[in-house]
Each structure stands twice: as structure tokens, then as C-alpha cells.
Write an enzyme that holds these catalytic residues in place. Structure first.
Site, PDB file in Angstrom:
ATOM      1  N   ALA A 134       0.859  -1.178   0.000  1.00 51.86           N
ATOM      2  CA  ALA A 134       0.000   0.000   0.000  1.00 51.86           C
ATOM      3  C   ALA A 134       0.896   1.230   0.000  1.00 51.86           C
ATOM      4  O   ALA A 134       2.070   1.146   0.369  1.00 51.86           O
ATOM      5  CB  ALA A 134      -0.876  -0.015   1.245  1.00 51.86           C
ATOM      6  N   GLY A 152       0.889  -5.185   0.735  1.00 49.50           N
ATOM      7  CA  GLY A 152      -0.219  -5.200  -0.218  1.00 49.50           C
ATOM      8  C   GLY A 152       0.199  -5.730  -1.582  1.00 49.50           C
ATOM      9  O   GLY A 152      -0.645  -6.193  -2.357  1.00 49.50           O
ATOM     10  N   GLU A 207      -0.051  -9.354  -1.196  1.00 48.17           N
ATOM     11  CA  GLU A 207      -1.485  -9.643  -1.045  1.00 48.17           C
ATOM     12  C   GLU A 207      -2.199  -9.573  -2.402  1.00 48.17           C
ATOM     13  O   GLU A 207      -3.125 -10.328  -2.661  1.00 48.17           O
ATOM     14  CB  GLU A 207      -2.108  -8.658  -0.041  1.00 48.17           C
ATOM     15  CG  GLU A 207      -1.631  -8.930   1.394  1.00 48.17           C
ATOM     16  CD  GLU A 207      -2.064  -7.859   2.377  1.00 48.17           C
ATOM     17  OE1 GLU A 207      -1.662  -6.698   2.206  1.00 48.17           O
ATOM     18  OE2 GLU A 207      -2.826  -8.190   3.299  1.00 48.17           O
ATOM     19  N   GLU A 230       4.281  -5.538   7.146  1.00 47.81           N
ATOM     20  CA  GLU A 230       3.434  -4.501   7.747  1.00 47.81           C
ATOM     21  C   GLU A 230       3.707  -4.282   9.221  1.00 47.81           C
ATOM     22  O   GLU A 230       3.580  -3.185   9.743  1.00 47.81           O
ATOM     23  CB  GLU A 230       1.947  -4.857   7.555  1.00 47.81           C
ATOM     24  CG  GLU A 230       1.409  -4.645   6.151  1.00 47.81           C
ATOM     25  CD  GLU A 230       1.609  -5.844   5.232  1.00 47.81           C
ATOM     26  OE1 GLU A 230       2.445  -6.726   5.552  1.00 47.81           O
ATOM     27  OE2 GLU A 230       0.930  -5.898   4.193  1.00 47.81           O
TER      28      GLU A 230
HETATM   29  C1  3H9 Z   1       0.625  -2.363   3.352  1.00 52.43           C
HETATM   30  O1  3H9 Z   1       0.893  -2.849   2.298  1.00 52.43           O
HETATM   31  C2  3H9 Z   1      -0.693  -2.500   4.020  1.00 52.43           C
HETATM   32  C3  3H9 Z   1      -1.573  -3.534   3.398  1.00 52.43           C
HETATM   33  O2  3H9 Z   1      -1.346  -4.782   3.977  1.00 52.43           O
HETATM   34  C4  3H9 Z   1      -3.028  -3.245   3.668  1.00 52.43           C
HETATM   35  C5  3H9 Z   1      -3.662  -2.133   2.960  1.00 52.43           C
HETATM   36  C6  3H9 Z   1      -5.119  -2.055   3.213  1.00 52.43           C
HETATM   37  N1  3H9 Z   1       4.583   3.502  -0.055  1.00 52.43           N
HETATM   38  O3  3H9 Z   1      13.299   2.196   0.572  1.00 52.43           O
HETATM   39  P1  3H9 Z   1      13.715   2.943  -0.613  1.00 52.43           P
HETATM   40  C7  3H9 Z   1       9.342   5.155  -1.101  1.00 52.43           C
HETATM   41  S1  3H9 Z   1       1.741  -1.430   4.188  1.00 52.43           S
HETATM   42  C8  3H9 Z   1       5.031   4.749  -0.343  1.00 52.43           C
HETATM   43  O4  3H9 Z   1      14.739   3.990  -0.452  1.00 52.43           O
HETATM   44  P2  3H9 Z   1      14.913   0.577  -1.683  1.00 52.43           P
HETATM   45  C9  3H9 Z   1      10.386   5.514  -0.067  1.00 52.43           C
HETATM   46  O5  3H9 Z   1       9.853   6.365   0.918  1.00 52.43           O
HETATM   47  C10 3H9 Z   1       3.152  -1.397   3.134  1.00 52.43           C
HETATM   48  N2  3H9 Z   1       6.321   5.026  -0.590  1.00 52.43           N
HETATM   49  O6  3H9 Z   1      14.156   1.961  -1.792  1.00 52.43           O
HETATM   50  C11 3H9 Z   1      11.430   6.199  -0.924  1.00 52.43           C
HETATM   51  O7  3H9 Z   1      11.007   7.521  -1.159  1.00 52.43           O
HETATM   52  P3  3H9 Z   1      12.085   8.705  -1.322  1.00 52.43           P
HETATM   53  C12 3H9 Z   1       3.929  -2.643   3.193  1.00 52.43           C
HETATM   54  C13 3H9 Z   1       7.190   4.031  -0.532  1.00 52.43           C
HETATM   55  O8  3H9 Z   1      15.199   0.147  -3.064  1.00 52.43           O
HETATM   56  C14 3H9 Z   1      11.354   5.439  -2.250  1.00 52.43           C
HETATM   57  O9  3H9 Z   1      10.076   4.786  -2.260  1.00 52.43           O
HETATM   58  N3  3H9 Z   1       5.126  -2.510   2.416  1.00 52.43           N
HETATM   59  C15 3H9 Z   1       6.800   2.722  -0.223  1.00 52.43           C
HETATM   60  O10 3H9 Z   1      16.035   0.675  -0.734  1.00 52.43           O
HETATM   61  C16 3H9 Z   1      12.428   4.391  -2.395  1.00 52.43           C
HETATM   62  O11 3H9 Z   1      12.392   3.554  -1.238  1.00 52.43           O
HETATM   63  C17 3H9 Z   1       6.299  -2.171   2.958  1.00 52.43           C
HETATM   64  O12 3H9 Z   1       6.414  -2.010   4.154  1.00 52.43           O
HETATM   65  C18 3H9 Z   1       5.427   2.464   0.009  1.00 52.43           C
HETATM   66  N4  3H9 Z   1       4.948   1.240   0.289  1.00 52.43           N
HETATM   67  O13 3H9 Z   1      13.887  -0.429  -1.028  1.00 52.43           O
HETATM   68  C19 3H9 Z   1       7.469  -2.020   2.036  1.00 52.43           C
HETATM   69  N5  3H9 Z   1       7.884   1.927  -0.219  1.00 52.43           N
HETATM   70  O14 3H9 Z   1      12.898   8.341  -2.505  1.00 52.43           O
HETATM   71  C20 3H9 Z   1       8.131  -0.704   2.249  1.00 52.43           C
HETATM   72  C21 3H9 Z   1       8.929   2.728  -0.520  1.00 52.43           C
HETATM   73  O15 3H9 Z   1      11.256   9.927  -1.460  1.00 52.43           O
HETATM   74  N6  3H9 Z   1       9.222  -0.447   1.321  1.00 52.43           N
HETATM   75  N7  3H9 Z   1       8.511   3.986  -0.705  1.00 52.43           N
HETATM   76  O16 3H9 Z   1      12.892   8.686  -0.055  1.00 52.43           O
HETATM   77  C22 3H9 Z   1      10.431  -1.041   1.424  1.00 52.43           C
HETATM   78  O17 3H9 Z   1      10.661  -1.910   2.229  1.00 52.43           O
HETATM   79  C23 3H9 Z   1      11.517  -0.584   0.492  1.00 52.43           C
HETATM   80  O18 3H9 Z   1      11.167   0.691   0.048  1.00 52.43           O
HETATM   81  C24 3H9 Z   1      11.744  -1.485  -0.735  1.00 52.43           C
HETATM   82  C25 3H9 Z   1      12.736  -0.774  -1.711  1.00 52.43           C
HETATM   83  C26 3H9 Z   1      12.366  -2.805  -0.284  1.00 52.43           C
HETATM   84  C27 3H9 Z   1      10.481  -1.736  -1.496  1.00 52.43           C
END
Ligand code: 3H9
Length: 719
Positions: A67, A106, A109, A129
């Protein structure tokens, strides 16, 4: 798609197959435009008679990162995710998720509502999450247990750690791995399935949840795991409640309804806001406000560590883990041998605990080479000095490194407090000199303070920050100022703990109060671990009079109570154990020193203990912000959570202060000033922010601070 919506989905057709490609760089979260695109195109593909199968994939390096985290707590446009996922799940035409990169939260999911899942061998799947104070709220808690069994699913969701495609295939989360072209393999896979009259849906797979019905161990083990690894956190209990519903509810949709209720409770819980603050805070901390984003990075393909002690060894492991060959230098053969032995033992422990395969261990060990000769460091790209804290020694080492290494090499010091500029001055390349303050054990602790000297160049800083990310560290920039960020804040915190002891509290009470607040270890346990003798010896050497706050610890040292190393300090320790036992024999010392210093001992509440110790952090943090030593208040939160055991679910000390309200923080300090007027003088920045905006979030940029504070001094009668 309308312009206001964020992100999009690209639609294309390959023969009888529709391809929906999520396109929301850089990581493809399910933002409003993505949900709208998926909703629109799943209908379009279903309505087109020429289409017989649908592939869902992501553009770029990510499948879907979950998400859109920035939408939580905000009003969001576009269709709701649940409806969109239901449309995919009940598509008349089979849907295959072609997982080209990270499928998290998500994102996974979404893949779980598809009939089939195929990943590249680099794909990564997970439900992280819990790290954001949330639970997988788009069906993950109901579908994952059906695929891999409740026990495994609970472990995965409570840990929140992603897994490789290979492991996901073994567990049954994905159906196949593509070794070549993902799209070609996905099309071929789907063509084979298109003829089938039925396509599997995860929601219908009840066998594994039914097997767990009545088995109390499944939930009990998960509760024990959550208590051990996620103390104080709200979301893990909610995850377990969801899985309990998956196990016990006959109707899948009843489980889904419960998941939504429990998700909402997480969303409303303050822990969620705190943990999301940390998610974005860590990413913000990695940026240096006055260094352009496109600053060229220096190549780091090899490294050298000077010093093979605990720190040096841990730092070497970080390089090897990041795939960078590293030389470990020590001039004493025995030390070097011992150091390499410790590294080997640490890796072996990881193998024994199943955290690393033997093959991986062999690979990382193969990247670490011991050496007794400085000349071997001639071709490295970065040197990290990790010897004991002595300026003369460090200057001598830097002088040597400066002559031996190539011109482009970065020279870093792991000093925890010495002046980086003074170290840089011993070289001919001060622009390439920087502090890299790792925390012990360096192979485990995530915090890395990157200390910016007055001459550290943009390239050096950008390179070291990027290296920190590669090592999986939470890297935070600090200016070259005494104590940098973390230890400077810690001084006020331990000062208050020591004063509380003089005023009537016992170590056990102070530690329990702060551990109940969520600190991973109370201050007296921490002091016993570090060793009380360090400060005592330093004071003796400097022929310094013991300050009031240290009188008790110095008196303990006079009785050889140095802490864990002598099995007694503030606590007593049994042979070979780190568990603290109360030391009633110390109480006479505490009383005597209080009396000698005319401090009346009194009952002290746990609340006062927490307030005094934590607000001491906050006030010093405000001064650090004021001086520009830290770039932003959130950086200090990252430091405290990753280096000092501050509970992540409270969002760090500065975020905690925001949640209390800065005016309330100042009111409490006013109350405490009756005890110690000088200590509890609110930092000017704190006062200013309390009046102007109420939170640290609104702190002005470093370049505006001096001006602002001088304005206040001249116009408001000083602060
Ligand atoms: C969820 O899914 C809830 C659902 O179950 C239910 C819904 C109803 N959203 O980390 P990076 C941005 S909760 C928005 O440096 P990497 C991040 O802020 C979600 N933005 O890259 C950054 O911005 P900026 C569950 C996001 O290559 C840029 O993207 N998912 C999101 O080192 C680059 O990120 C997670 O918890 C997001 N979901 O790592 C995964 N994700 O450039 C969270 C990232 O402005 N994400 N951004 O600073 C991660 O773990 C890492 O970002 C990922 C990439 C491994 C994907």
C-alpha cells in the site's frame, strides 16, 4: 487515468493475453492511480472476448511495494483496495502475477488474489506490515495461512522479514521461478493453464487451516515469539487474532471482516504513526540537505580495516556482507589471529541458527583477508580505522594511510568522539576524511553515525551514505561536534539516572521504569555492561574530582565493582550469566553518598524517572538541532532507535516529545527546575518551537537557525 491520482497501470495485449503493468516509480506502491488502473483494466480484460488470460506485473525493479504508506492517515482518492482485489480474485479469466522484483505487503497480497504466481530468481516476497505498526490488511492474514500453514505464516508476519524467490517456491507461496525472460515464461505458463475449466483460488484452500484447528500450540508459539521479539508492540497481537480467525472461522469472508476490523485498530493506534515516522525518517536521514542528489559517488570495490578488535572485526563483516572484499590489518599477529577467529565464530553462529548457509559463510569469509602489512592496503578504495581512542595514534595511522593508499581512497575513522578535523589535519586529503561511527556489535547494530568534518567533500559524504545503505545500516549525518549525536544525548540521560539514584531511587527501579517505557535496557544495566571503571580510571588519570552524579559509580569501583566484567557493579551477576540480580549490599553506599552530599532521599515515582531521563534526551536533542549538528529532529529518532534501544513504537525521543506536546514538555521541565535549575533550562530552539508550532517537525533548516535564534535574542529579550 485522471491527473490527480498517483501512479498508473499500463495496459497492453500479447495475443490472447492482457498485460497489466503497475507503473508508479520507484517501487510501485498501490497509490490511488494504481488502484484505479487495476480496477479499470481488470474489467477491460474481462470484457474483451479476445483475451483469455491476464498477467499482472510491475515496471522497473519492483513488483508492488505494498500500500502507499504516505496515504495512511490521509484522505485518499481512487477506488478502495479491497474492491479492486476482489475484482481480480473473481476475474472470469485466469490471472497470473509475474513477480519481477519486490512483492511486499499489499503487493504480495495482490499476488495472493491471483490464480498463479511466478517470480524471477531475484524476486522477494514478504508481509512487513508489522514494521509499520500494521497487519497485512488486504487479505494477507487469511490467505497466507491457507497457502503455507498458520504456523509458518505467523512466523513470517511477526518477523516481517522478506524471503527470496527460492524459499517462497519451497514454501509454496509462488508456483514457479523464471530463470530467463519472466514475461516469456509467464505467457507460456498461462497459455498452458488457459484450457483448464478451473483455476485455483487461495481462499478455497482450507486444508492447512483446518489441520491447525484445535492445536493450541500454533497460537501459543506465536504469542511467545511476539513477546520475545516485539515487546510492547500492538500489531503482533492483532496479527495473531487474525490468524486465529483464519483457523477457526468456516467462512473465509468472516475472517476477512475480522482482519479489516483489527487492521483499523492498528491504523488508529499511535504506534502506527510512530513507526511510519521511522520508516520515512530513515529515508530522510539518508539525504544530506546541502549535497545535490546527483553527486557522483566514488567507487568502493575494496576496503581495509585498521584494527582487528571487536569493532574492526564487526566492521569487516559489514563490508563482506555487502559483497566488498576487505583486508583486516593488525600489527600484532596474535591479535589478528584472534580477531579472524571471532569473525569466523560469529558467522558460524549464524549458520548454526539457520540465518546463513554454509555456502554463504564460505563466500563472505572468502572476502575477508588478514594482513600484517600496511603496504597491502595500497589499492583499497576506503580504509576504516578502528583502533582505541587515542588521537596521537589515530593521527599516526592516518598519516600512514595517506601515503600508502591511492589518492581517491576515502579514509574513515570509527572514533566515537575524537575530533575528525584534527585527524584529517594529519593527511594531505582532508576532503576524503570522514567519521564512520559504528555501534557495537558492529555486525549487528544498524546505527552508523557519519561524521562530517569541516573539509569532508560532497563526494566523500555521498559515497559513505550510499555505502551505509548498501550495508543495510541506518546512516545518519552528524557534524563534527563533541559526542556527535547519540553519545551527547546519552550524557544527560545517564546524568539523570545517576541523580535519581542519589535522590532515593534504586537501580532496579530506574531500570524497570525505563524498560516498561520500552527501552531495551535500563541505564544501570547498560552502565554495568559497558563497565563502570572506564570513567573512573579516566577521572583518576586526569586527577579530576568526581562530579556529584558519578560519586556512586566511583565508590563502587573503589570496591572493585566494575560491572559485568567483575560479576558485580550496580547489580550482582552469577558466573557466566548476564542476568542482573539486585545488590542490597550497595544500598548503604547510596545512602551514605546522598547523606554526605546533603541530598534527602525520597520516594520517586516511575513517571518521574521516565520523564527526567527521556526529557533530558529531548532537551539535548533540541540543542543539537539548534547548532545544526543533526540535520533534522527525525535523525535523532533514527539514532536512538537503532543505536540506543529506544522503542521503535514510540517513534524516538523527539517524536515522543511531539506527541506529548512541546508546551507540556516545557511545563514538566519547569517543575524539574526546582531540583536543578541549570540542567532543566529549556533549549532556546525548544522554547521557540513550543511557542510557534508545537512540534519538532516544524524545525527550521540549519541555515535559517542561527538567524532565527539571534532574532529571538535581540527582539524577545533573549531565550
Ligand atoms: C501495506 O501494504 C498495508 C496492506 O497490507 C493493507 C492495505 C489495506 N509507499 O526504501 P527505498 C518510497 S503497508 C510509499 O529507499 P529501496 C520511499 O519512501 C506497506 N512510498 O528503496 C522512498 O522515497 P524517497 C507494506 C514508498 O530500493 C522510495 O520509495 N510494504 C513505499 O532501498 C524508495 O524507497 C512495505 O512495508 C510504500 N509502500 O527499497 C514495504 N515503499 O525516494 C516498504 C517505498 O522519497 N518499502 N517507498 O525517499 C520497502 O521496504 C523498500 O522501500 C523497498 C525498496 C524494499 C520496497
Amino acid at each position: 487515468m485522471t491527473n490527480e491520482l498517483k501512479g498508473k497501470v499500463n495496459y497492453s495485449v500479447n495475443g490472447n493475453i492482457a498485460i497489466l503493468e503497475v507503473d508508479n516509480p520507484p517501487v510501485n506502491p498501490l497509490s490511488s492511480g494504481v488502484r484505479a488502473g487495476l480496477a479499470e483494466y481488470i474489467v477491460k480484460a474481462n470484457e474483451d472476448d479476445a483475451i483469455e488470460g491476464i498477467i499482472l506485473t510491475g515496471a522497473g525493479r519492483s513488483f508492488i511495494a505494498g500500500a502507499d504508506i504516505s496515504e495512511f492517515g490521509q484522505k485518499s482518492d481512487g477506488p478502495d483496495l479491497h474492491t479492486t482485489l476482489k475484482d481480480i480474485e473473481f476475474s472470469k479469466k485466469p490471472v497470473l502475477a509475474a513477480i519481477n522484483g519486490t512483492a511486499l505487503g499489499g503487493g504480495l497480497e495482490t499476488a495472493l488474489v491471483c490464480n498463479y504466481r511466478m517470480g524471477t530468481n531475484k524476486a522477494i516476497v514478504g508481509l512487513p506490515e508489522v514494521n509499520l505498526g500494521l497487519l497485512p490488511g488486504a487479505g494477507g492474514t487469511q490467505r497466507l495461512p491457507r497457502l503455507i500453514g498458520p504456523s509458518q505464516a505467523l512466523k513470517m508476519m511477526i518477523a516481517g522479514t522478506p524471503m527470496s524467490a527460492k524459499k517462497a517456491l519451497q514454501q509454496g507461496i509462488i508456483d514457479a521461478i523464471s530463470e530467463n525472460s519472466l514475461m516469456e515464461d509467464a505467457i507460456a505458463f498461462l497459455q498452458e493453464k488457459i484450457g483448464s475449466s478451473e483455476h485455483p483460488k487461495v481462499r478455497d484452500k482450507n486444508e492447512k487451516v483446518l489441520e491447525a484447528r484445535g492445536d493450541e500450540n500454533v497460537l501459543a508459539e506465536a504469542k511467545a515469539l511476539a513477546a520475545k521479539t516485539r515487546r510492547g508492540q500492538f500489531a503482533p497481537g492483532q496479527i495473531i487474532a487474525c490468524v486465529e480467525a483464519a483457523i477457526n472461522e468456516d467462512d473465509f469472508d468472516v475472517g476477512m471482516k475480522k482482519e479489516s476490523e483489527y487492521f483499523l485498530e492498528c491504523l488508529m493506534n499511535p504506534q502506527r504513526e510512530a513507526m511510519i515516522h521511522i520508516f520515512f525518517g530513515e529515508r530522510a536521514a539518508s539525504k544530506i540537505s546541502d549535497i545535490p542528489k546527483d553527486t557522483p559517488l566514488l567507487p568502493i570495490n575494496s576496503a581495509g580495516i585498521v584494527g582487528s578488535g571487536t569493532m574492526g572485526g564487526g566492521i569487516a563483516m559489514n563490508f563482506a556482507n555487502a559483497g566488498i572484499p576487505v583486508l583486516v590489518l593488525d600489527q600484532d599477529e596474535k591479535n589478528l589471529e584472534r580477531g579472524m577467529g571471532v569473525i569466523e565464530k560469529n558467522y558460524q553462529m549464524m549458520v548454526d541458527r539457520g540465518r546463513m548457509s554454509q555456502e554463504q559463510k564460505d563466500m563472505v569469509m572468502g572476502l575477508i583477508t588478514p594482513t600484517l602489512t600496511y603496504d597491502d592496503l595500497a589499492n583499497i578504495d576506503i580504509a576504516v580505522e578502528a583502533v582505541y581512542e587515542n588521537l596521537d595514534l589515530k593521527q599516526e595511522i592516518f598519516k600512514k594511510l595517506d601515503t600508502i593508499t591511492k589518492e581517491h581512497a576515502i579514509l574513515a575513522s570509527n572514533t566515537s568522539g575524537l575530533d575528525i578535523d584534527a585527524i584529517a589535519a594529519s593527511t594531505s586529503r582532508p576532503g576524503k576524511v570522514v567519521g564512520t561511527h559504528f555501534f557495537s556489535p558492529a555486525n549487528v547494530m544498524r546505527l552508523l553515525e557519519v561524521v562530517r568534518g569541516k573539509d569532508s567533500s560532497d563526494e566523500t559524504m555521498a559515497t559513505v551514505m550510499s555505502l551505509g545503505k548498501k550495508m543495510g545500516k541506518a546512516a545518519v549525518v552528524s557534524l563534527n561536534a563533541p559526542g556527535f549525536i547519540g553519545n551527547r544525548m546519552l550524557a544527560g540521560y545517564t546524568y539523570q539516572a545517576n541523580m535519581l539514584l542519589l535522590e532515593g531511587a534504586l537501580p532496579n527501579q530506574v531500570d524497570s521504569a525505563l524498560e516498561s517505557f520500552g527501552m531495551s535496557m535500563g541505564p544501570f544495566r547498560m552502565m554495568d555492561l559497558v563497565g563502570l571503571d572506564l570513567g573512573w580510571r579516566a577521572r583518576k588519570l586526569a586527577k579530576m574530582e568526581t562530579p556529584l552524579a558519578n560519586k556512586i559509580s566511583d565508590a563502587l569501583c573503589e570496591q572493585d565493582r566494575f560491572g559485568q566484567k567483575t560479576s558485580k557493579g550496580f547489580y550482582n551477576y552469577s558466573e557466566g550469566s548476564r542476568a542482573p540480580n539486585p545488590a542490597p549490599e550497595n544500598e548503604a553506599i547510596y545512602k551514605e553518598i546522598s547523606e554526605q552530599n546533603k541530598i534527602e532521599r525520597r520516594e520517586i515515582s516511575d513517571q518521574e524517572i521516565v520523564d527526567r531521563c527521556i526529557l533530558a534526551l529531548v532537551n539535548e536533542g533540541a540543542r543539537i538541532l539548534e547548532e545544526g549538528v543533526a540535520q533534522r529532529s527525525g535523525d535523532m529518532d533514527i539514532v536512538y532507535i537503532n543505536g540506543y534501544g529506544f522503542p521503535i513504537w514510540r517513534g524516538g525521543p523527539m517524536f515522543y516529545a511531539n506527541q506529548q506536546g512541546l508546551s507540556e514538555v516545557i511545563n514538566k521541565m519547569k517543575d524539574f527546575s526546582a531540583l536543578d535549575e541549570n540542567f532543566w533550562k529549556p533549549a532556546p530552539m525548544l522554547k521557540w518551537l513550543a511557542e510557534e508550532s508545537g512540534t519538532f517537525g516544524e524545525a527550521p533548516a540549519p541555515e535559517e537557525r542561527a538567524e532565527l535564534l539571534s532574532f529571538r535574542n535581540t527582539n524577545m529579550g533573549g531565550v
